[in-house]
Design a protein around this motif. Structure first.
Motif, short mmCIF file in Angstrom:
data_model
loop_
_atom_site.label_atom_id
_atom_site.label_comp_id
_atom_site.label_asym_id
_atom_site.label_seq_id
_atom_site.Cartn_x
_atom_site.Cartn_y
_atom_site.Cartn_z
N ARG A 1 0.85 -1.19 0.00
CA ARG A 1 0.00 0.00 0.00
C ARG A 1 0.89 1.24 0.00
O ARG A 1 1.78 1.35 0.87
CB ARG A 1 -0.88 -0.03 1.26
N GLU A 2 0.66 2.15 -0.96
CA GLU A 2 1.42 3.41 -0.98
C GLU A 2 1.00 4.21 0.25
O GLU A 2 -0.16 4.20 0.66
CB GLU A 2 1.12 4.16 -2.28
N LEU A 3 1.95 4.91 0.87
CA LEU A 3 1.66 5.45 2.19
C LEU A 3 1.83 6.96 2.35
O LEU A 3 1.43 7.51 3.36
CB LEU A 3 2.56 4.73 3.20
N THR A 4 2.46 7.62 1.39
CA THR A 4 2.73 9.04 1.66
C THR A 4 2.06 9.99 0.67
O THR A 4 2.33 11.19 0.68
CB THR A 4 4.25 9.32 1.67
N GLY A 5 1.22 9.46 -0.20
CA GLY A 5 0.55 10.34 -1.16
C GLY A 5 -0.96 10.16 -1.08
O GLY A 5 -1.50 9.72 -0.08
N ASP A 6 -1.64 10.54 -2.17
CA ASP A 6 -3.09 10.31 -2.31
C ASP A 6 -3.90 11.33 -1.51
O ASP A 6 -3.39 12.33 -1.01
CB ASP A 6 -3.43 8.88 -1.88
N ILE A 7 -5.15 11.03 -1.35
CA ILE A 7 -6.14 11.94 -0.76
C ILE A 7 -5.82 12.29 0.70
O ILE A 7 -6.27 13.30 1.22
CB ILE A 7 -7.53 11.30 -0.91
N TYR A 8 -4.99 11.46 1.35
CA TYR A 8 -4.65 11.69 2.76
C TYR A 8 -3.79 12.94 2.93
O TYR A 8 -3.79 13.56 3.99
CB TYR A 8 -3.88 10.50 3.35
N PHE A 9 -2.98 13.24 1.92
CA PHE A 9 -1.99 14.31 2.09
C PHE A 9 -2.24 15.51 1.17
O PHE A 9 -1.52 16.49 1.23
CB PHE A 9 -0.57 13.77 1.85
N GLY A 10 -3.25 15.43 0.29
CA GLY A 10 -3.53 16.55 -0.61
C GLY A 10 -4.22 17.69 0.12
O GLY A 10 -4.59 17.56 1.30
N ASP B 1 -11.18 17.08 -0.37
CA ASP B 1 -9.86 16.50 -0.11
C ASP B 1 -9.28 16.19 -1.49
O ASP B 1 -9.90 15.47 -2.27
CB ASP B 1 -9.98 15.18 0.66
N MET B 2 -8.10 16.69 -1.76
CA MET B 2 -7.55 16.47 -3.10
C MET B 2 -6.63 15.25 -3.14
O MET B 2 -5.73 15.10 -2.31
CB MET B 2 -6.76 17.70 -3.54
N ALA B 3 -6.86 14.38 -4.12
CA ALA B 3 -5.98 13.22 -4.32
C ALA B 3 -4.90 13.63 -5.32
O ALA B 3 -5.21 14.20 -6.37
CB ALA B 3 -6.78 12.05 -4.85
N LYS B 4 -3.64 13.31 -5.00
CA LYS B 4 -2.56 13.72 -5.89
C LYS B 4 -1.47 12.65 -5.89
O LYS B 4 -1.13 12.13 -4.82
CB LYS B 4 -1.97 15.03 -5.34
N TYR B 5 -0.97 12.29 -7.05
CA TYR B 5 0.18 11.38 -7.14
C TYR B 5 1.15 11.90 -8.18
O TYR B 5 0.74 12.45 -9.20
CB TYR B 5 -0.25 9.95 -7.53
N SER B 6 2.43 11.72 -7.92
CA SER B 6 3.45 12.06 -8.90
C SER B 6 4.08 10.77 -9.41
O SER B 6 4.10 9.76 -8.69
CB SER B 6 4.54 12.93 -8.28
N ARG B 7 4.61 10.85 -10.64
CA ARG B 7 5.18 9.68 -11.29
C ARG B 7 6.20 8.94 -10.38
O ARG B 7 6.15 7.73 -10.23
CB ARG B 7 5.87 10.16 -12.58
N PHE B 8 7.10 9.72 -9.74
CA PHE B 8 8.15 9.06 -8.94
C PHE B 8 7.57 8.30 -7.76
O PHE B 8 8.09 7.25 -7.36
CB PHE B 8 9.21 10.08 -8.46
N GLU C 1 -8.09 10.41 -12.53
CA GLU C 1 -6.88 10.79 -13.27
C GLU C 1 -5.63 10.25 -12.56
O GLU C 1 -4.69 9.80 -13.21
CB GLU C 1 -6.83 12.32 -13.40
N THR C 2 -5.63 10.32 -11.20
CA THR C 2 -4.48 9.78 -10.46
C THR C 2 -4.31 8.29 -10.78
O THR C 2 -3.19 7.79 -10.90
CB THR C 2 -4.67 9.93 -8.93
N SER C 3 -5.42 7.58 -10.96
CA SER C 3 -5.35 6.15 -11.27
C SER C 3 -4.83 5.93 -12.69
O SER C 3 -4.14 4.94 -12.96
CB SER C 3 -6.73 5.51 -11.14
N THR D 1 -1.14 -1.01 -4.56
CA THR D 1 -2.23 -0.05 -4.74
C THR D 1 -1.96 1.26 -3.98
O THR D 1 -1.03 1.35 -3.18
CB THR D 1 -3.58 -0.68 -4.33
N ALA D 2 -2.82 2.23 -4.26
CA ALA D 2 -2.68 3.56 -3.68
C ALA D 2 -3.11 3.57 -2.22
O ALA D 2 -3.71 2.61 -1.73
CB ALA D 2 -3.52 4.55 -4.49
N ASN D 3 -2.84 4.67 -1.56
CA ASN D 3 -3.02 4.79 -0.11
C ASN D 3 -4.45 4.47 0.36
O ASN D 3 -4.67 3.60 1.20
CB ASN D 3 -2.61 6.22 0.28
N LEU D 4 -5.43 5.16 -0.21
CA LEU D 4 -6.82 4.99 0.24
C LEU D 4 -7.36 3.60 -0.09
O LEU D 4 -7.94 2.92 0.76
CB LEU D 4 -7.72 6.07 -0.39
#
Ligand code: NAD
Length: 357
Positions: free
Chosen positions: A135-144, A157-164, A194-196, A239-242
């Motif tokens: 599970r990705e832990l430092t991005g997504d809707i939790y931190f936007g 709540d904004m969901a955001k992911y960067s390529r890296f 879009e993040t997906s 998978t992503a954080n949420l």
């Protein structure tokens, strides 16, 4: 080997179960001739009470200096029932993840055979299921960015992911798949988000470097269904954080109880090893919490942080032997469990320590 381990019990049953996890680490150190030294730090509600801060600077500094963190849980009903509280225990957890750069949360989901009856899923569907979640832990809707508008009547709540961010966790998941059954399922909601769509694009690109790993992409809603219908079809899931937050709690039922599941949060520095359960205030102080998730977190710590595979396997074998001997905590007991074999937190720890051979 000399190692510094920081014990961060946090709140509620976190205090009770990490004490048992530490005992197991101590016994392993004696048995294998290692020198483990320990320190303790505050986080969560207990830290707010003591300092006003859910993650005091002193705790963070100790975490950064340690070789690994054995973590309990954070949370208190006081905040669960007051969504408007400005200072909250979970802020400490989120800040710890961000500050330590813990971008990947690994959750192995494997049912001990003896607990087949403890799950709400039929044994014939469950038997042999063995999944490793990333599970990705430092991005997504939790931190936007989050906030209110329209006089507080609208929230966002904004969901955001960067390529890296996607690439680094995808690579960890592909590497792990190579050491297992060489299957990777990437979970997203690329038909809507879009993040997906970025997530899927990056995973497809990374997959080119791992031609030996079979990749599939699933939508999160379908995955929620497939986990219950046919859990054996999964090997490594990324998978992503949420989505990961929700799917791993669902998958915890495959293992019979929240009290059985360990996790590792890793990044480029100190890693944090913790049960997936929370502070469980409904059972706090009663001495009945299942300590096996904390013990299995200690096993993950030995394996991943210290590269001590035999030591880690000794712990997992001991848990297996204790379960085979019929011992259970209340959450994993069933109609077949002999009443005399239902143990409290400390007594379950004693049994595991006895079987560390
Ligand atoms: P929870 O995991 O604390 O408890 C859910 C249910 O599972 C409860 O009935 C509890 O008694 C049981 N349970 C959990 N761990 C157990 C164990 N080791 N042995 C036996 N039974 C166990 O989740 P919750 O009730 O939704 O949340 C309680 C608090 O914990 C909240 O404040 C929440 O924010 C927090 N929380 C923290 C974390 C974390 O620190 N990583 C994770 C989840 C929830």
């Amino acid at each position: 080997m000399k190692k510094n381990i920081l014990i961060v019990p946090g709140d509620g049953i976190g205090q009770e179960v990490t004490a048992v996890g530490k005992r197991v680490l101590d016994t392993i150190a004696d048995k294998f001739g290692h020198q483990f030294s320990y320190d303790e730090a505050l986080i969560g509600h207990v830290a707010i009470e003591a300092t006003g801060n859910p993650l005091p600077d002193e705790s963070l500094a100790k975490m950064k200096q340690s070789d690994a963190v054995l973590f309990g849980a954070v949370g208190h009903p006081k905040y669960d029932n007051d969504p408007s509280a400005k200072v909250r225990p979970e802020q400490g957890l989120l800040k710890m993840r961000k500050e330590l750069g813990l971008y990947a949360n690994l959750r192995p989901i494997k049912l001990f055979d003896e607990l087949l009856g403890a799950s709400s899923i039929k044994p014939e569907i469950l038997s042999g299921a063995d999944i490793l979640f990333f599970r990705e832990l430092t991005g997504d809707i939790y931190f936007g960015e989050k906030g209110r508008e329209n006089n507080g009547d609208t929230a966002y709540d904004m969901a955001k992911y960067s390529r890296f961010e996607v690439e680094r966790i995808a690579r960890k998941a592909f590497e792990a798949a190579r050491t297992r059954r060489k299957k990777l399922c990437s979970v997203d909601k690329a038909n809507v988000l879009e993040t997906s769509r970025l997530w899927r694009e990056v995973v497809q690109a990374v997959a080119k470097d791992y031609p030996d790993v079979e990749v599939e992409h699933q939508f999160v809603d379908a995955t929620a269904m497939l986990l219950i219908k046919d859990p054996r079809r999964f090997d490594v899931v990324v998978t992503a954080n949420l989505f990961g937050d929700i799917l791993t709690d669902e998958a915890s039922q495959i293992a019979g109880s929240m009290g059985m599941l360990a996790s590792a949060s890793i990044g480029d520095g100190t890693g944090v090893y913790e049960p997936i359960h929370g502070s469980a205030h409904d059972i706090t102080g009663k001495g009945i919490a299942n300590p096996l998730a904390s013990i299995l977190s200690a096993a993950l710590l030995l394996d991943i942080a210290f590269n001590m595979k035999p030591e880690s396997e000794t712990v997992i074998r001991a848990v297996d032997k204790v379960l085979k001997s019929g011992y259970r905590t209340r959450d994993i007991a069933d109609a077949q469990t002999e009443p005399g074999k239902i143990l409290g937190t400390a007594a379950m720890g004693d049994e595991v320590v006895k079987h560390l051979n």
